[in-house]
Write a protein that holds these residues in place. Structure first.
Motif, PDB file in Angstrom:
ATOM      1  N   LYS A 380       1.034  -1.046  -0.120  1.00  8.46           N
ATOM      2  CA  LYS A 380       0.037   0.412   0.003  1.00  8.46           C
ATOM      3  C   LYS A 380       1.188   1.270   0.243  1.00  8.46           C
ATOM      4  O   LYS A 380       0.525   2.323  -0.967  1.00  8.46           O
ATOM      5  CB  LYS A 380      -0.505   0.181   1.801  1.00  8.46           C
ATOM      6  N   LYS A 381       1.698   1.885   1.248  1.00  9.42           N
ATOM      7  CA  LYS A 381       2.738   2.253   0.782  1.00  9.42           C
ATOM      8  C   LYS A 381       3.623   2.417  -0.264  1.00  9.42           C
ATOM      9  O   LYS A 381       3.823   3.836  -0.875  1.00  9.42           O
ATOM     10  CB  LYS A 381       4.087   2.040   1.889  1.00  9.42           C
ATOM     11  N   ILE A 382       3.544   2.084  -1.478  1.00  5.76           N
ATOM     12  CA  ILE A 382       4.995   1.803  -2.465  1.00  5.76           C
ATOM     13  C   ILE A 382       3.353   1.947  -3.655  1.00  5.76           C
ATOM     14  O   ILE A 382       3.862   2.211  -4.196  1.00  5.76           O
ATOM     15  CB  ILE A 382       5.540   1.116  -3.007  1.00  5.76           C
ATOM     16  N   GLY A 383       2.358   1.772  -3.280  1.00  4.02           N
ATOM     17  CA  GLY A 383       1.447   1.904  -4.327  1.00  4.02           C
ATOM     18  C   GLY A 383       1.320   0.922  -5.531  1.00  4.02           C
ATOM     19  O   GLY A 383       0.973   1.567  -5.914  1.00  4.02           O
ATOM     20  N   LEU A 384       1.674  -0.091  -4.711  1.00  5.88           N
ATOM     21  CA  LEU A 384       1.262  -1.054  -5.689  1.00  5.88           C
ATOM     22  C   LEU A 384      -0.128  -1.893  -5.330  1.00  5.88           C
ATOM     23  O   LEU A 384      -0.362  -2.931  -6.014  1.00  5.88           O
ATOM     24  CB  LEU A 384       2.084  -1.869  -6.187  1.00  5.88           C
ATOM     25  N   LEU A 385      -0.760  -1.212  -3.976  1.00  3.87           N
ATOM     26  CA  LEU A 385      -2.258  -2.289  -4.329  1.00  3.87           C
ATOM     27  C   LEU A 385      -2.913  -3.041  -5.407  1.00  3.87           C
ATOM     28  O   LEU A 385      -2.806  -4.089  -5.496  1.00  3.87           O
ATOM     29  CB  LEU A 385      -3.248  -1.746  -3.120  1.00  3.87           C
ATOM     30  N   HIS A 386      -3.324  -2.137  -5.827  1.00  5.10           N
ATOM     31  CA  HIS A 386      -4.185  -2.360  -7.600  1.00  5.10           C
ATOM     32  C   HIS A 386      -3.736  -2.728  -8.165  1.00  5.10           C
ATOM     33  O   HIS A 386      -4.092  -3.559  -8.899  1.00  5.10           O
ATOM     34  CB  HIS A 386      -4.442  -0.787  -7.870  1.00  5.10           C
ATOM     35  N   VAL A 387      -2.072  -3.071  -8.744  1.00  6.55           N
ATOM     36  CA  VAL A 387      -1.172  -3.940  -9.730  1.00  6.55           C
ATOM     37  C   VAL A 387      -1.538  -4.778  -9.172  1.00  6.55           C
ATOM     38  O   VAL A 387      -1.901  -6.463  -9.764  1.00  6.55           O
ATOM     39  CB  VAL A 387       0.179  -3.809  -9.495  1.00  6.55           C
TER      40      VAL A 387
END
Ligand code: FAD
Length: 395
Positions: A380-387
């Motif tokens: 989540k922190k590195i913004g990859l949750l959607h991927v």
């Protein structure tokens, strides 16, 4: 020789027997699960049988002289701040404010300085505020019934709030219809072991290298519908997100540590031993979606004419709508919580392997869930949750 109960399922620990004993021959002693049970000193006992007759679990005990069917309301305190500081819709505050306004006394469950849950007396709003919020632990009532009787004899108005079995025990102990006594019970899922809660509070303190200063069994920061617990530590840390902070709730719902009598509860129905019952109006989002704002809606059951009169007096502080026993029905209004099939194993494990072991095994606090939570946090922190969700086919 007088015995008070044959099976633990037959004793709710309400202290009515201890309080009524004319010889003070009964004391409440914790068992190995931390629940209090009456124990008779046979040298003092005169076998008068009062302790048996007063028991709300005895077969002769009548559960209610109240309405056959309660009046049902969905209700919210008009002050959102009150609701944020209450577990449901703030009914307890609305009722107790009125009692304090007329110079009455309020009894409710509060944490003491060691986080033991005890019933206490309040004569001011500040003292009363300690009773706000559900504590998912069985509360200690030692000395409280006698104290209530003293206040009633002084002609004071008394509000007692607690579980249905505690209300039933008090009614039975008083054995008289005091005009100035108001009884309020909660819809009750069951009360967990004080020993397990004590171990949990201590374990959190040890893990965080700081003791717990405040604990909220129902923190509304994520809304009323999400059951979130929150700990505030002496070092200033607030925790309502870690797995540890939610693990006591997991134990509560897993039914491994509820009092045995909760599985044999006589009050999971609409025949209540109180004037007013309050609980959460679960299912409100279906029956009255426009009334649900996720800050908390109380279920109110008005069980007696005294309860009805009180409701009229406090209604100016409430938003409320009439409901019925079908729309408000929830599990513990028709059936007691069932014991977990793993209950015996839980206590065996606790005894042999300790608290940390059972927390990991029974409350989802093991290594795998903890690792999973950390990985999700990092993603989540590195913004990859959607991927990640897309790759796993869940996005
Ligand atoms: C152990 C437990 C199980 C519950 N299970 C359910 C359930 O299954 N379904 C449901 O709808 N509601 C349940 N409730 C009730 C609900 O969580 C709220 O406590 C109730 O609706 C009152 O909310 P409020 O907003 O009016 O007041 P609040 O300000 O939240 O008032 C709390 C009230 O609960 C009493 N109380 C708190 N802890 C205890 C305790 N350990 N023992 C006895 N009394 C206590 C206080 O004395 C006070 O009267 C349960 C509460 C407890 C304590």
């Amino acid at each position: 020789m007088m015995l008070l109960y044959e099976r633990k399922e037959e004793c709710c620990g309400c202290t009515a027997c201890m309080s009524i004993c004319p010889k003070k021959a009964i004391t409440m002693i914790p068992d190995e699960e931390g629940f209090l049970y009456p124990s008779i000193n046979h040298e003092l006992c005169i076998e008068c049988d009062l302790c048996k007759q007063v028991c709300p679990f005895s077969d002769t005990y009548k559960t209610s002289g109240n309405y056959d069917q309660p009046l049902v309301y969905a209700a919210k305190h008009k002050d959102d701040n009150v609701r944020m500081n209450s577990s449901s819709g703030g009914m307890f505050t609305a009722i107790s404010d009125y009692i304090l306004d007329i110079d009455g006394v309020v009894y409710g469950a509060a944490f003491d300085e060691k986080f033991v849950v005890r019933h206490q007396k309040a004569e001011t709003a500040e003292e009363r505020n300690k009773f706000r919020g559900s504590k998912y632990v069985q509360s200690n009532l030692i000395g409280v019934f006698e104290d209530i009787k003293k206040e009633l004899k002084k002609e004071r108005t008394v509000l007692f709030t607690g579980t249905p079995c505690q209300n039933a025990g008090l009614r039975s102990y008083l054995n008289k219809n005091y005009e100035k006594l108001i009884l309020c019970d909660i819809v009750c899922h069951g009360t967990p072991s004080p020993l397990i809660f004590e171990k949990f509070i201590r374990y959190c303190g040890h893990k965080n290298r700081s003791s717990i200063k405040e604990y909220y069994c129902r923190f509304k920061g994520n809304g009323w519908h999400s059951h979130t617990e929150k700990a505030v530590y002496a070092n200033g840390k607030e925790d309502s997100t870690s797995l540890l902070s939610q693990s006591y709730k997991a134990l509560f719902y897993s039914h491994v540590a509820l009092r045995p009598a909760c599985h044999n509860c006589k009050f999971c129905n609409f025949s209540r031993p109180s004037d007013i019952t309050f609980g959460d109006f679960w299912g409100i989002e279906k029956s009255m979606p426009d009334f649900d704002d996720n800050i908390g809606v109380s279920l109110l059951l008005i069980n007696s004419s005294k309860g009805q009169e009180l409701f009229q007096r406090i209604s100016k502080n409430l938003c409320y709508r009439k409901s019925n026993t079908t729309d408000c029905l929830q599990h513990n209004l028709h059936t007691p919580s069932q014991p977990s099939p793993r209950r015996n194993k839980f206590w065996q494990d606790y005894k042999n392997k300790g608290f940390e072991y059972v927390l990991k095994k029974y409350a989802g606090y093991g290594l795998v869930p903890r690792l999973k939570k950390t990985v999700v946090k990092v993603i989540k922190k590195i913004g990859l949750l959607h991927v990640v969700k897309r790759v796993l086919g869940r996005g």
